[in-house]
Write a protein that holds these residues in place. Structure first.
Motif, short mmCIF file in Angstrom:
data_model
loop_
_atom_site.label_atom_id
_atom_site.label_comp_id
_atom_site.label_asym_id
_atom_site.label_seq_id
_atom_site.Cartn_x
_atom_site.Cartn_y
_atom_site.Cartn_z
N ASP A 137 41.83 52.38 35.16
CA ASP A 137 40.94 51.63 34.19
C ASP A 137 40.15 50.55 34.87
O ASP A 137 39.29 50.06 34.44
CB ASP A 137 42.05 50.70 33.31
CG ASP A 137 41.46 49.95 32.28
OD1 ASP A 137 40.29 50.31 31.68
OD2 ASP A 137 41.89 48.72 31.99
N LYS A 141 36.15 50.15 34.45
CA LYS A 141 35.49 48.95 34.08
C LYS A 141 34.19 48.67 34.83
O LYS A 141 33.52 47.74 34.54
CB LYS A 141 36.27 47.79 33.99
CG LYS A 141 37.46 47.94 32.86
CD LYS A 141 38.36 46.89 32.72
CE LYS A 141 39.41 46.80 31.69
NZ LYS A 141 40.39 45.74 31.74
N GLU A 143 31.95 50.46 35.54
CA GLU A 143 30.95 51.15 34.74
C GLU A 143 29.94 51.99 35.75
O GLU A 143 30.06 51.83 37.14
CB GLU A 143 30.07 50.44 33.90
CG GLU A 143 30.88 49.71 32.72
CD GLU A 143 30.21 48.70 32.09
OE1 GLU A 143 29.01 48.46 32.14
OE2 GLU A 143 30.72 48.28 30.85
N LYS A 158 31.90 42.29 37.43
CA LYS A 158 32.92 43.09 36.81
C LYS A 158 33.87 43.71 38.00
O LYS A 158 35.10 43.62 37.78
CB LYS A 158 32.35 44.22 35.90
CG LYS A 158 31.80 43.64 34.51
CD LYS A 158 31.03 44.73 33.88
CE LYS A 158 30.45 44.13 32.52
NZ LYS A 158 29.66 45.14 31.67
#
Length: 708
Positions: A137, A141, A143, A158
């Motif tokens: 995860d 996140k 991306e 991020k």
């Protein structure tokens, strides 16, 4: 990374081996998953490397992770035309060579499944547990990176949020970037340049700060080849042309090995070849490159004490270059790096750089946080994932970055601060007077140290002592300085705008800017008492002027009816030693004996007049006027606090002046009226006790201001 018996870390060797491994992985991936329950051929090499670092590792979870990743990515290809599964396999192999633990490798195999396939995080949790789900995860996140300028700040914000939860997330990201850089040749040239610049500005500094030197050095060479192809080619030619120099280092290594063997010290002596960027830096620094500049000797021993034993033998049996000695074992670098650095003369007299470390230090030096395994596991709960996640291995700089991203909602501001932080070269160690150390970049000031030690509490810093001496907050600190920060007890204290001129670290600048933004200039601040429930009193009314009890003498006899004036340049009060000079109109001006004006008048031929203090008429006390100058560090509410201290001693403020602050220092000059001259010493002591005040003295001239 695996090493050669003689040479370690040769440029290009890792990339060549990686290409062979990648082709092998690709063929194995195309060949199918293998028999049920048997380890697939595609991850056989990964498993062997992993078992080399972790002999008891459970390989079944890797088998199951590969099967899920392969089936999920089946039919997907990379721009090179290879099956997509070759990418997570290559990333996992990179991490396996660094010694990553099984959970990290499992998440690495699955790191693109949730983003690019139908696999869900719930599936990952159900099949592999919460820890793997958490890591996948975290990577998801981040991306897909859009390398447009507008997207960069938010993308890496991020990234740091994910990293803050678990440094293993960043380990996977760095390995992911390394494999992408190795295969960047399929991209358009302009995109190669864009990706290389982001790698140079952010990923490489992050790799260094996480201590992952093996990734950092290869990333540097790959970026160097793309952004500076001509310099890269020239450096490559230099390395090829001086290949014989490595043989000379090899000869020195053999001599060192023999010396240590005779001394009874078990050690491995290797030649660690510099990567291309390192050789390029040497050439820029010295203007030329010799054979000995192409590598360094690496001495690996079992225990910390053996490192110092090796150092002693080298400095005894070889000619040392003492200026090259550095002890990063006693004072490790900010990224966990530990080693002894020195240099000794080789066969031709040229210096041979030597690194001395234990095998464990070498593992951490190459792999950094990757070598630390699961930072949250304990012997009692090796798979613990619940509760607050506190990473004991998280470097202080990473905690600061995470705090900044929370404190700076503007992505562009955060991006600028991030790049500034990563560009700093942390070189100096400052010793705190109360014990402990502070790591700072070269050129850092006391302002930077205040925020490095106290966070936002640095707002209350009002001064410093550097090596025992008072210093301004703008003072630039040097390696090895001892620092004592002087903090105000006033919780409302805050920085002034000129602190920004002395702040080198983003941590200090962001904290100062945030405070200034919440305290607009000109905003009135309420008076803050020194103690609870004790408000600052208003200035006392001026007491009426009184006749000063000074007797003028001539030939030992008092002269009654003589007009006496106290000199404004030194404002004498009892029991000061005094002398007088006749002035026009028959008056006598009285000076302190130490007043410079006395020496000037005597030197010019003026005859002094005898004066002495006489008792007041009726035996009662009289008011005395004096001018005092308080030297202090600038801070809010200082005038109110000094006024309170003066009033508490029974003195009245006749007039006061405050000079503009200079280098964080400010001078307050007061003309005061005392009911009794004997109170002056205690008044001066009370003023010195006010936070921020470091000296109080009698002023040379009273202030020319209107009475308060």
């Amino acid at each position: 990374m695996s090493t050669d018996a003689t040479h370690e870390g040769a440029p290009g060797r890792r990339r060549g081996r990686a290409r062979l491994d990648l082709r092998r992985l690709g063929r194995a991936a195309l060949g199918g998953s293998g028999a049920r329950g048997r380890l697939p051929d595609a991850i056989d090499h990964v498993a062997k490397v992993h078992r080399g670092h972790h002999p008891g590792a459970d390989l079944d979870i890797l088998r199951r992770a590969y099967l899920l990743a392969e089936s999920s990515h089946r039919g997907q290809t990379r721009k090179s035309g290879e099956p997509y599964i070759t990418h997570p396999l290559a990333v996992t192999l990179i991490l396996a060579e660094l010694g990553a633990e099984t959970t990290t490798l499992t998440a690495s195999l699955l790191h693109d499944t949730v983003e690019d396939t139908e696999v869900t995080l719930e599936q990952v949790r159900g099949q592999f547990g919460e820890e793997v789900r958490f890591l996948v995860d975290g990577v998801t996140k981040l991306e897909k990176v859009d390398y447009g300028a507008a997207a960069e700040p938010e993308t890496f914000r991020k990234m740091l949020v994910a990293t803050g939860n678990d440094v293993r997330v960043m380990s996977i990201k760095l390995a992911d970037r390394l494999h992408n850089m190795r295969t960047l040749g399929v991209m358009r040239p302009e995109k190669q340049v864009r990706i290389a610049k982001v790698t140079r500005d952010v990923l490489i500094p992050l790799a260094e700060r996480l201590g992952v030197q093996a990734l950092k050095t290869e990333l540097e060479d790959l970026v160097f080849a793309i952004l500076h192809p001509d310099e890269y080619a020239r450096t490559r030619e230099l390395v090829t042309g001086h290949a014989a120099g490595l043989a000379t280092l090899g000869t020195t290594a053999e001599r060192v090995q023999a010396v240590l063997r005779e001394a009874g010290i078990a050690a491995d002596v290797l030649v660690k070849q510099r990567h291309f960027v390192s050789v390029h830096r040497v050439r820029l620094k010295r203007g030329e490159v010799t054979g000995s500049d192409l590598g360094r000797l690496l001495v690996l021993v079992a225990e910390d004490a053996d490192c110092y034993a090796v150092l002693g033998e080298l400095h005894t049996c070889f000619t040392p270059f003492i200026s090259e000695f550095k002890d990063f074992i006693a004072t490790p670098k900010f990224n966990l790096y530990q080693s002894l650095h020195t240099a000794v003369a080789g066969p031709g007299g040229e210096p041979a750089q030597v690194l001395i470390r234990t095998h464990q230090m070498h593992k951490v030096a190459e792999a950094g946080v990757v070598a630390l395994g699961n930072p949250y596991a304990t012997p009692e709960t090796p798979d613990a994932t619940d509760g607050e996640r506190v990473d004991p291995t998280r470097p202080g700089w990473l905690s600061r970055l995470l705090e900044w991203q929370r404190a700076t909602p503007d992505p562009d501001t955060f991006w600028t601060s991030l790049r500034d932080e990563l560009a700093l070269d942390r070189e100096i160690t400052v010793f705190r007077a109360d014990g402990g150390t502070i790591g700072l970049p070269a050129g850092a000031s006391c302002v930077d140290a205040a925020y490095a030690q106290h966070g936002d509490g640095g707002h209350s810093c009002i001064g410093a002592r550097v090596n025992g001496r008072l210093a301004t907050l703008s003072t630039v600190l040097r390696d090895g300085d001892t620092l004592q920060l002087l903090m105000s007890r006033d919780s409302a204290s805050g920085p002034s705008p000129d602190w920004l001129e002395h702040a080198r670290t983003p941590a200090a600048r962001i904290a100062i800017e945030r405070w200034l933004a919440s305290h607009p200039a000109g905003e009135p601040a309420p008076p803050v008492p020194l103690s609870p429930g004790r408000p600052c009193p208003p200035p006392r009314a001026t007491a009426p002027a009184a006749r000063w009890p000074v007797a003028v003498t001539a030939d030992g006899a008092d002269l009654a009816a003589a007009s006496v004036r106290l000199a404004g340049c030194c404002t004498p009060v009892p029991p000061d030693e005094v002398t007088g000079f006749a002035v026009r109109g028959g008056a006598v001006t009285v000076h302190r004996a130490q007043c410079p004006a006395v020496h000037r008048m005597v030197a010019s031929g003026r005859e002094p007049v005898g004066v002495r203090w006489s008792s007041p008429e009726g035996g009662g006390a009289r008011d005395y006027r004096v001018t005092l100058r308080a030297e202090s560090f600038s801070r809010p509410h200082l005038l109110a606090d000094l006024t309170e201290a003066i009033a508490a001693e029974g003195a009245a403020v006749i007039s006061a002046a405050v000079e503009p602050p200079h280098e964080q220092r400010v001078r307050h000059t007061y003309t005061l009226q005392l009911p009794d001259a004997a109170q002056l010493p205690e008044l001066m002591r009370a003023m010195r006790r006010v936070p921020g005040v470091y000296d109080v003295e009698r002023a040379g001239r009273p202030v020319a201001t209107a009475p308060l």
